[in-house]
Design an enzyme around this catalytic site. Structure first.
Site, PDB file in Angstrom:
ATOM      1  CG  ASN A   8      -1.713   1.239   1.392  1.00 55.96           C
ATOM      2  OD1 ASN A   8      -1.804   2.037   0.448  1.00 55.96           O
ATOM      3  ND2 ASN A   8      -2.314   1.447   2.564  1.00 55.96           N
ATOM      4  CD1 TRP A   9       4.165   1.179  -2.287  1.00 54.81           C
ATOM      5  CD2 TRP A   9       3.943   1.672  -4.452  1.00 54.81           C
ATOM      6  NE1 TRP A   9       5.007   0.356  -2.999  1.00 54.81           N
ATOM      7  CE2 TRP A   9       4.892   0.637  -4.321  1.00 54.81           C
ATOM      8  CE3 TRP A   9       3.647   2.152  -5.730  1.00 54.81           C
ATOM      9  CZ2 TRP A   9       5.550   0.076  -5.433  1.00 54.81           C
ATOM     10  CZ3 TRP A   9       4.284   1.598  -6.836  1.00 54.81           C
ATOM     11  CH2 TRP A   9       5.233   0.568  -6.675  1.00 54.81           C
ATOM     12  CE  LYS A  10      -0.221   3.560   4.518  1.00 51.52           C
ATOM     13  NZ  LYS A  10      -0.237   3.709   5.957  1.00 51.52           N
ATOM     14  CG  HIS A  92      -5.927   2.181   5.009  1.00 50.58           C
ATOM     15  ND1 HIS A  92      -5.517   3.196   5.836  1.00 50.58           N
ATOM     16  CD2 HIS A  92      -4.911   1.292   4.954  1.00 50.58           C
ATOM     17  CE1 HIS A  92      -4.284   2.923   6.271  1.00 50.58           C
ATOM     18  NE2 HIS A  92      -3.894   1.776   5.743  1.00 50.58           N
ATOM     19  CD  GLU A  94      -3.073   5.947   6.404  1.00 51.91           C
ATOM     20  OE1 GLU A  94      -3.021   5.994   5.167  1.00 51.91           O
ATOM     21  OE2 GLU A  94      -2.180   5.436   7.109  1.00 51.91           O
ATOM     22  CD  GLU A 164      -3.879  -2.265   7.318  1.00 47.89           C
ATOM     23  OE1 GLU A 164      -2.740  -2.534   6.933  1.00 47.89           O
ATOM     24  OE2 GLU A 164      -4.460  -1.214   7.021  1.00 47.89           O
ATOM     25  N   GLY A 170       2.029   2.514  10.755  1.00 42.72           N
ATOM     26  CA  GLY A 170       3.008   3.589  10.593  1.00 42.72           C
ATOM     27  C   GLY A 170       3.669   4.011  11.894  1.00 42.72           C
ATOM     28  CB  SER A 209       4.701  -1.677  12.174  1.00 45.49           C
ATOM     29  OG  SER A 209       4.342  -0.315  12.352  1.00 45.49           O
ATOM     30  N   GLY A 230       2.596  -0.907   4.398  1.00 48.95           N
ATOM     31  CA  GLY A 230       2.809   0.479   3.993  1.00 48.95           C
ATOM     32  C   GLY A 230       4.299   0.762   3.851  1.00 48.95           C
ATOM     33  N   GLY A 231       4.877   1.325   4.904  1.00 41.65           N
ATOM     34  CA  GLY A 231       6.266   1.802   4.879  1.00 41.65           C
ATOM     35  C   GLY A 231       7.268   0.844   4.258  1.00 41.65           C
TER      36      GLY A 231
HETATM   37  P1  PGA Z   1       2.564   0.388   7.745  1.00 38.40           P
HETATM   38  O1  PGA Z   1       1.150   0.663   7.044  1.00 38.40           O
HETATM   39  O2  PGA Z   1       3.080  -0.910   7.200  1.00 38.40           O
HETATM   40  O3  PGA Z   1       3.432   1.564   7.346  1.00 38.40           O
HETATM   41  O4  PGA Z   1       2.318   0.330   9.211  1.00 38.40           O
HETATM   42  C1  PGA Z   1       0.233  -0.375   6.856  1.00 38.40           C
HETATM   43  C2  PGA Z   1      -1.007   0.154   6.180  1.00 38.40           C
HETATM   44  O5  PGA Z   1      -1.342   1.335   6.380  1.00 38.40           O
HETATM   45  O6  PGA Z   1      -1.669  -0.549   5.420  1.00 38.40           O
END
Ligand code: PGA
Length: 245
Positions: A8-10, A92, A94, A164, A170, A209, A230-231
């Protein structure tokens, strides 16, 4: 079934960085685990072309519940599919937090996606406060009930669930494999209640994470079928390590 890792590159990466990522990633990728990528919507077509030869599926991070019409600024699932899109991440945290998306909004979007023959990756998860108040399973159960309302078993085979925990996204804090497995086992049970045949097969991903140094322990858990990342998905080298290469 192979484990599945979704990047997930956001709202990150310029086109040149997308191209560089695929060049490096495809060089090292052995398909030991499945790798899917969700870039910004403007990069979907490019990613779909670049990923095709290695069967890397391409996703969006949100979409409209409508397939066309007067909805300025929205992403049509049908047009997304038309340019090579395969799956959409729905709900998600966010989106829930910053754009006030509810589980009922997610439900309408998923119905459209499944009808259009796309894969829906439905995210659920509790906040830190909710975990401390011991409400985790109540929250997950509610998100599943509202999000999956009226979905038939027949239409559900293109559904993936991502657990999640909001406090792990994050933040560098990961749920321990045991904590994650407990919730995954609960989700599995809920899915089996709703979908007697599909429930056992449904992929349930963990997100929050996930890193090269904790992925193996997480993926070793019985009900963890992969990760939503994500990251650690932004660099090809790290995402390769997550994919077992
Ligand atoms: P993260 O993000 O791996 O940076 O914690 C996961 C996500 O938001 O799907």
């Amino acid at each position: 079934m192979k484990k599945l890792l979704i990047a997930n590159w956001k709202m990150n990466k310029k086109m040149s960085e997308v191209v560089d990522f695929f060049y490096d990633f495809k060089n090292g990728y052995s398909k030991k685990r499945e790798a899917w990528v969700a870039p910004q919507a403007i990069h979907v077509q490019k990613c779909s072309e670049l990923g095709y030869s290695k069967d890397i599926k391409t996703g969006a991070q949100n979409c409209s519940e409508h397939v066309d019409g007067a909805f300025t600024g929205e992403l049509s699932p049908r047009s997304f599919k038309d340019i090579g899109g395969d799956f959409v991440i729905i709900g998600h945290s966010e989106r829930r937090q910053y754009f006030k998306e509810s589980s009922s909004d997610c439900n309408r979007k998923m119905k459209t996606l499944l009808r259009e023959g796309l894969v829906a990756v439905y995210c659920v998860g509790e906040t830190l406060q909710q975990r401390e108040d011991k409400e985790t399973l109540t929250i997950i159960s509610d998100q599943l009930a509202r999000g999956l309302e009226d979905l038939s078993e027949a239409s559900s085979s293109n559904l993936i669930i991502a657990y999640e925990p909001v406090w792990a996204i994050g933040t560098g804090k990961t749920a321990s494999p045991k904590e994650a497995q407990e919730v995954h086992a609960f989700i599995r049970q809920e899915m089996k209640k709703r979908f007697p045949d599909f429930g056992d097969k449904c992929r349930i991903l963990y997100g929050g994470s996930v890193k090269p140094d904790n992925v193996e322990e997480l993926l070793a858990q019985k009900d963890i079928d992969g990760g939503l990342v994500g990251g650690a998905s932004l660099k090809a080298k790290d995402f390769l390590a997550l994919c077992g290469d």
